[in-house]
Write a protein that holds these residues in place. Structure first.
Motif, PDB file in Angstrom:
ATOM      1  N   UNK A 157       9.034   0.054   1.319  1.00 54.35           N
ATOM      2  CA  UNK A 157       9.458   0.871   0.179  1.00 54.35           C
ATOM      3  C   UNK A 157       8.968   0.158  -1.122  1.00 54.35           C
ATOM      4  N   UNK A 158       8.486  -1.430  -0.601  1.00 56.39           N
ATOM      5  CA  UNK A 158       7.783  -2.425  -1.592  1.00 56.39           C
ATOM      6  C   UNK A 158       6.654  -2.190  -2.170  1.00 56.39           C
ATOM      7  N   UNK A 159       5.921  -1.322  -0.125  1.00 60.08           N
ATOM      8  CA  UNK A 159       4.266  -1.659  -0.008  1.00 60.08           C
ATOM      9  C   UNK A 159       4.163  -0.228  -1.031  1.00 60.08           C
ATOM     10  N   UNK A 160       5.063   0.322  -0.328  1.00 59.59           N
ATOM     11  CA  UNK A 160       5.093   1.959  -0.937  1.00 59.59           C
ATOM     12  C   UNK A 160       4.734   1.646  -2.359  1.00 59.59           C
ATOM     13  N   UNK A 161       5.370   1.086  -3.484  1.00 61.68           N
ATOM     14  CA  UNK A 161       6.098   1.158  -4.791  1.00 61.68           C
ATOM     15  C   UNK A 161       4.511   0.588  -5.250  1.00 61.68           C
ATOM     16  N   UNK A 173      -1.463  12.462  -6.092  1.00 62.32           N
ATOM     17  CA  UNK A 173      -1.869  11.590  -6.220  1.00 62.32           C
ATOM     18  C   UNK A 173      -1.671  10.175  -5.119  1.00 62.32           C
ATOM     19  N   UNK A 174      -0.812   9.916  -4.710  1.00 62.79           N
ATOM     20  CA  UNK A 174       0.080   8.830  -4.810  1.00 62.79           C
ATOM     21  C   UNK A 174      -0.066   8.457  -3.182  1.00 62.79           C
ATOM     22  N   UNK A 175      -0.604   9.890  -2.759  1.00 63.94           N
ATOM     23  CA  UNK A 175      -0.304   9.723  -0.833  1.00 63.94           C
ATOM     24  C   UNK A 175      -1.752   8.923  -0.537  1.00 63.94           C
ATOM     25  N   UNK A 176      -2.657   9.283  -2.057  1.00 60.39           N
ATOM     26  CA  UNK A 176      -4.158   8.033  -1.776  1.00 60.39           C
ATOM     27  C   UNK A 176      -4.305   6.866  -1.681  1.00 60.39           C
ATOM     28  N   UNK A 177      -3.006   6.029  -2.128  1.00 56.98           N
ATOM     29  CA  UNK A 177      -3.054   4.423  -2.093  1.00 56.98           C
ATOM     30  C   UNK A 177      -2.669   4.228  -0.838  1.00 56.98           C
ATOM     31  N   UNK A 178      -0.638   4.810  -1.169  1.00 57.15           N
ATOM     32  CA  UNK A 178       0.009   4.350   0.038  1.00 57.15           C
ATOM     33  C   UNK A 178      -0.910   4.687   1.824  1.00 57.15           C
TER      34      UNK A 178
END
Length: 341
Positions: A155-159, A275-280
């Motif tokens: 969770x912390x790496x995701x956020x 968009x969020x998946x491109x960094x996570x």
């Protein structure tokens, strides 16, 4: 020549950016009562009371327009007033630049982003899982009371990675692009700075609207539709740019940059957000780990176990990605400055 350089719009854009980032890294967030983003939140809450009663998507369009217009005054009023009195003395020029630095700095959240991840890392290293769960609860929308150690790390790496664009990359992207376009179109040097700072603030306005209204609940679905999609549009390019930055940062850090590229292409679209998946996903590939929000998405391959050390590596990736985008625009600004000398 030197005095002309100091008042040159590109020189001002560059120095304002560097000082704003320095203030954010050294000091962090402004006091609550003085924070422009808090004022933006209050503006959103004010208009929400009036428009939510209509419960349709047009109300979401109207609140977006009203909030952007009134929030823009946070930049336009002080900077335009000071610009009007620039002729008085050099002190007004420095005041103009100081206001620009403070306003731009308020749109960054780099120190807060990195420190929040470090807080969870510290709690886990101290084997205080309950405290780590509580710290994560302030960062994510999911319930954290029953998360196990691995899911807390995930969770912390995701956020952390999801917010790389929101906390810095998107803001510097629009600040720089709008500033350069205004410069090329021949705007007055001080108007260039005003427009660039306004662009940065508007991105923060849209991001704040999305965080307050962009949820698929019965109450917010209609009014949050336009703010959520507007946020998706504004972050479309910066999110993908951030993914590329993460790949480059992974290569510099000796991590699996090829895996980062592969997992980004394979898993970035697994998330509901465009968009969020491109960094996570890219960070998951770089660390050879699997990030999971149960019942929502899975990113990466479970090659290495999720350990506390993964958080520190993710922080290193985020920090270097932020440094790389800053260096990129530094070089762009310097090239433009040298072309004028």
């Amino acid at each position: 020549m030197i005095s002309e350089l100091y008042s040159n719009s590109i020189y001002m854009l560059l120095t304002i950016l560097l000082f704003a980032l320095a203030i954010d890294l050294l000091i962090g967030e402004f006091p609550v009562k003085l924070h422009p983003v808090v004022w933006i939140g209050n503006i959103i809450s004010f208009f929400k009371k009036y428009f939510i009663k209509y419960d349709n998507k047009f109300s979401g369009l109207m609140i977006s327009i009203c909030v952007i217009i009134f929030s823009s005054l946070i930049v336009l009023v002080p900077m335009m007033v000071i610009k009007h009195f620039l002729y008085l003395n050099d002190g007004m020029i420095y005041l103009f630049k100081l206001i620009a630095v403070l306003l731009l700095s308020s749109t960054f959240s780099v120190k807060l982003l990195l420190d929040s991840a470090r807080d969870v890392e510290r709690d886990l290293k101290n084997n205080n899982l309950n405290k780590a769960r509580q710290a994560v609860s302030y960062l994510v929308s999911r319930k954290t009371d029953e998360l196990n150690r691995e899911h807390v790390i995930s969770a912390v790496i995701e956020t952390l990675t999801e917010n790389i664009p929101d906390s810095y990359v998107s803001t510097i992207f629009y600040y720089s692009i709008v500033g350069i376009i205004a410069f090329l179109l021949g705007f007055n040097d001080y108007d260039v700075v005003i427009l660039a700072t306004l662009a940065a603030l508007i991105h923060r306005v849209v991001d704040t609207m999305d965080s307050m209204l962009g949820y698929k609940t019965e109450e917010l679905y209609n009014i949050g539709y336009v703010p959520a999609h507007l946020d998706d549009i504004l972050n479309y390019i910066p999110a993908r740019l951030s993914g590329v930055l993460i790949i480059i940062a992974s290569a510099f850090l000796g991590l699996n940059w090829k895996g980062a590229s592969y997992i980004m292409k394979r898993d970035a679209r697994n998330c509901d957000s465009p968009n969020s998946g491109y960094t996570m996903a890219t960070v998951a590939g770089a660390l050879n780990i699997q990030l999971e929000k149960e019942g929502v998405y899975t990113l990466g391959d479970d090659i290495h176990p999720l350990k506390v050390e993964c958080i520190e590596k993710a922080i290193d990736i985020a920090r270097l990605s932020i440094f790389l985008i800053t260096i990129f625009f530094f070089v762009v600004f310097m090239d433009l400055i040298l072309l004028q000398i």
